[in-house]
Design a protein around this motif. Sequence first.
Motif, mmCIF file in Angstrom:
data_model
loop_
_atom_site.group_PDB
_atom_site.id
_atom_site.type_symbol
_atom_site.label_atom_id
_atom_site.label_comp_id
_atom_site.label_asym_id
_atom_site.label_seq_id
_atom_site.Cartn_x
_atom_site.Cartn_y
_atom_site.Cartn_z
ATOM 1 N N THR A 30 -0.388 -14.093 17.814
ATOM 2 C CA THR A 30 -1.245 -14.318 18.194
ATOM 3 C C THR A 30 -1.532 -13.323 19.158
ATOM 4 O O THR A 30 -2.464 -12.610 19.894
ATOM 5 C CB THR A 30 -1.773 -15.524 19.003
ATOM 6 O OG1 THR A 30 -0.916 -16.309 17.331
ATOM 7 C CG2 THR A 30 -2.626 -16.150 19.089
ATOM 8 N N GLU A 88 -3.055 -9.748 18.014
ATOM 9 C CA GLU A 88 -3.905 -9.904 17.668
ATOM 10 C C GLU A 88 -5.250 -9.591 19.250
ATOM 11 O O GLU A 88 -6.012 -9.363 18.583
ATOM 12 C CB GLU A 88 -3.857 -10.821 17.011
ATOM 13 C CG GLU A 88 -6.248 -10.947 16.484
ATOM 14 C CD GLU A 88 -5.711 -12.372 15.227
ATOM 15 O OE1 GLU A 88 -7.573 -12.733 15.456
ATOM 16 O OE2 GLU A 88 -5.590 -13.053 15.260
ATOM 17 N N GLN A 89 -4.723 -10.878 19.829
ATOM 18 C CA GLN A 89 -5.108 -10.892 21.524
ATOM 19 C C GLN A 89 -5.303 -9.057 21.947
ATOM 20 O O GLN A 89 -5.736 -9.337 22.582
ATOM 21 C CB GLN A 89 -4.919 -12.051 21.960
ATOM 22 C CG GLN A 89 -5.278 -12.825 21.331
ATOM 23 C CD GLN A 89 -5.474 -14.634 21.749
ATOM 24 O OE1 GLN A 89 -4.491 -14.609 22.281
ATOM 25 N NE2 GLN A 89 -6.163 -15.731 21.039
ATOM 26 N N THR A 130 -9.662 -7.155 12.946
ATOM 27 C CA THR A 130 -9.417 -8.138 13.640
ATOM 28 C C THR A 130 -9.516 -9.249 11.986
ATOM 29 O O THR A 130 -10.304 -9.815 11.257
ATOM 30 C CB THR A 130 -9.420 -9.805 14.821
ATOM 31 O OG1 THR A 130 -11.121 -10.566 14.564
ATOM 32 C CG2 THR A 130 -9.529 -8.587 15.829
ATOM 33 N N ALA A 184 -9.987 -12.604 11.798
ATOM 34 C CA ALA A 184 -11.341 -13.556 12.039
ATOM 35 C C ALA A 184 -12.424 -12.422 11.772
ATOM 36 O O ALA A 184 -13.443 -13.236 11.219
ATOM 37 C CB ALA A 184 -11.750 -14.451 13.346
ATOM 38 N N GLN A 185 -12.537 -11.669 11.552
ATOM 39 C CA GLN A 185 -13.852 -10.287 11.356
ATOM 40 C C GLN A 185 -13.543 -10.337 10.517
ATOM 41 O O GLN A 185 -14.975 -10.676 9.480
ATOM 42 C CB GLN A 185 -13.707 -9.201 12.473
ATOM 43 C CG GLN A 185 -13.979 -9.645 13.751
ATOM 44 C CD GLN A 185 -13.536 -8.103 13.865
ATOM 45 O OE1 GLN A 185 -12.990 -7.548 14.261
ATOM 46 N NE2 GLN A 185 -14.404 -7.499 15.644
ATOM 47 N N LEU A 215 -12.701 -12.802 8.292
ATOM 48 C CA LEU A 215 -12.975 -14.243 7.185
ATOM 49 C C LEU A 215 -14.960 -14.616 7.561
ATOM 50 O O LEU A 215 -14.641 -14.336 6.238
ATOM 51 C CB LEU A 215 -12.257 -15.162 8.030
ATOM 52 C CG LEU A 215 -12.985 -16.554 8.172
ATOM 53 C CD1 LEU A 215 -12.704 -17.415 6.369
ATOM 54 C CD2 LEU A 215 -12.133 -17.615 8.546
ATOM 55 N N GLU A 216 -15.458 -13.917 9.112
ATOM 56 C CA GLU A 216 -16.996 -13.774 9.007
ATOM 57 C C GLU A 216 -17.287 -12.751 7.684
ATOM 58 O O GLU A 216 -18.450 -13.357 7.057
ATOM 59 C CB GLU A 216 -17.066 -13.469 10.251
ATOM 60 C CG GLU A 216 -18.274 -13.525 10.608
ATOM 61 C CD GLU A 216 -19.085 -14.926 10.133
ATOM 62 O OE1 GLU A 216 -18.559 -16.255 10.429
ATOM 63 O OE2 GLU A 216 -20.251 -14.662 9.995
ATOM 64 N N ASN A 221 -11.751 -21.222 5.557
ATOM 65 C CA ASN A 221 -11.365 -21.943 6.444
ATOM 66 C C ASN A 221 -9.909 -21.612 6.600
ATOM 67 O O ASN A 221 -9.510 -21.715 7.727
ATOM 68 C CB ASN A 221 -12.617 -22.263 7.520
ATOM 69 C CG ASN A 221 -13.860 -21.619 6.873
ATOM 70 O OD1 ASN A 221 -14.237 -20.316 6.991
ATOM 71 N ND2 ASN A 221 -14.883 -22.138 6.879
ATOM 72 N N TRP A 249 -7.571 -19.430 5.597
ATOM 73 C CA TRP A 249 -7.310 -18.452 6.676
ATOM 74 C C TRP A 249 -6.858 -18.706 7.833
ATOM 75 O O TRP A 249 -5.591 -18.190 8.026
ATOM 76 C CB TRP A 249 -8.582 -18.139 6.772
ATOM 77 C CG TRP A 249 -8.633 -16.621 7.162
ATOM 78 C CD1 TRP A 249 -8.238 -15.835 8.451
ATOM 79 C CD2 TRP A 249 -9.132 -15.854 6.222
ATOM 80 N NE1 TRP A 249 -8.292 -14.610 8.049
ATOM 81 C CE2 TRP A 249 -9.502 -14.346 7.139
ATOM 82 C CE3 TRP A 249 -9.702 -15.318 4.996
ATOM 83 C CZ2 TRP A 249 -9.431 -13.069 6.195
ATOM 84 C CZ3 TRP A 249 -9.187 -14.694 4.137
ATOM 85 C CH2 TRP A 249 -9.518 -13.078 5.391
ATOM 86 N N LYS A 250 -6.686 -20.181 8.392
ATOM 87 C CA LYS A 250 -4.972 -19.940 9.880
ATOM 88 C C LYS A 250 -4.388 -20.402 9.510
ATOM 89 O O LYS A 250 -3.029 -19.746 10.262
ATOM 90 C CB LYS A 250 -6.172 -21.828 9.763
ATOM 91 C CG LYS A 250 -7.389 -21.680 10.762
ATOM 92 C CD LYS A 250 -7.662 -22.900 10.288
ATOM 93 C CE LYS A 250 -9.298 -23.463 12.011
ATOM 94 N NZ LYS A 250 -9.710 -24.590 11.009
#
Lengths: 165, 165
Positions: free
Chosen positions: A4, A7-8, A15, A17-18, A20-21, A104, A107-108
Amino acid sequence: MENTINEQTTTQVMTPAQFLEHYQGHRRLTRKIIEAFPEKEFFNYSIGGMRPFSEMAKELLAIAVPGLTEIVSGKTGEFDENRDYGNTKAEFLKKWDQDTEQINKLWKQLSIERFQEHVKLFGQYEGSVLSNIQYFVDNEIHHRGQGYVYLRALDIEPPFFYDRS
Amino acid sequence: MENTINEQTTTQVMTPAQFLEHYQGHRRLTRKIIEAFPEKEFFNYSIGGMRPFSEMAKELLAIAVPGLTEIVSGKTGEFDENRDYGNTKAEFLKKWDQDTEQINKLWKQLSIERFQEHVKLFGQYEGSVLSNIQYFVDNEIHHRGQGYVYLRALDIEPPFFYDRS
């Protein structure tokens, strides 16, 4: 939680998250294409000896959740693009939506370090987790582009390619 | 050289080099599709009122180098998918290969931080550098998938989708 923090705080080209989206945006567009087909033509229509779009959708469903499940669990599963999802568009769409949620959740469970890890999916597809998931997305775009031709040939205006809503 | 250090020492979902190779792999496959068309059908054949594959190739050429040039230079250019590349497949392939080299050169000028930067391409397409370049690739896969249907309808066996050599 090293993942985490990485990533941040560090610059990422993309990322998790990107990614996945990006994938889910494409899946939303594919869902619109399934919806755009007339019921009968979804199962029967094809050009040049290719598969009807329902069969392509079966392939996409056979890849997404089963593939991610393998990546997350590390357990080899079966690639089966002939699973029975019913004989109506509504049944396919229901399965599609269930898989959206499942993706979703899976992915987590993917830490950022996993994307560069080498895997062998379905006992045969070797490469990084990144390249495998990119293949999932690219293969979906590829077949959906074929679905666009089917719709045009059926005189149906397909949704805009850039509409990922 | 902070960029280089970041790229080499922190975990990336996808490195800039992997992104480039992904794009160029797809461009190599599109090149094979152009080659697979008979000369005449490349310029004339279509299904359902769609464009011939030569016109789709013109769109791809109008996006790749001009789009990356804008990203690298910061100067807004014109989107022109009607540029004249000649009337033969050989001329398109020559331009394709020139652009392959040009893309490699432009990519070297993209620092890792740029991918999350907001840009507006051709005066209208807003988003991150990442999302814009993803769109370049996805749009190419999408139209090339349509080219696959044209080839199948012409009774021509297209190259394997996974062949990026």
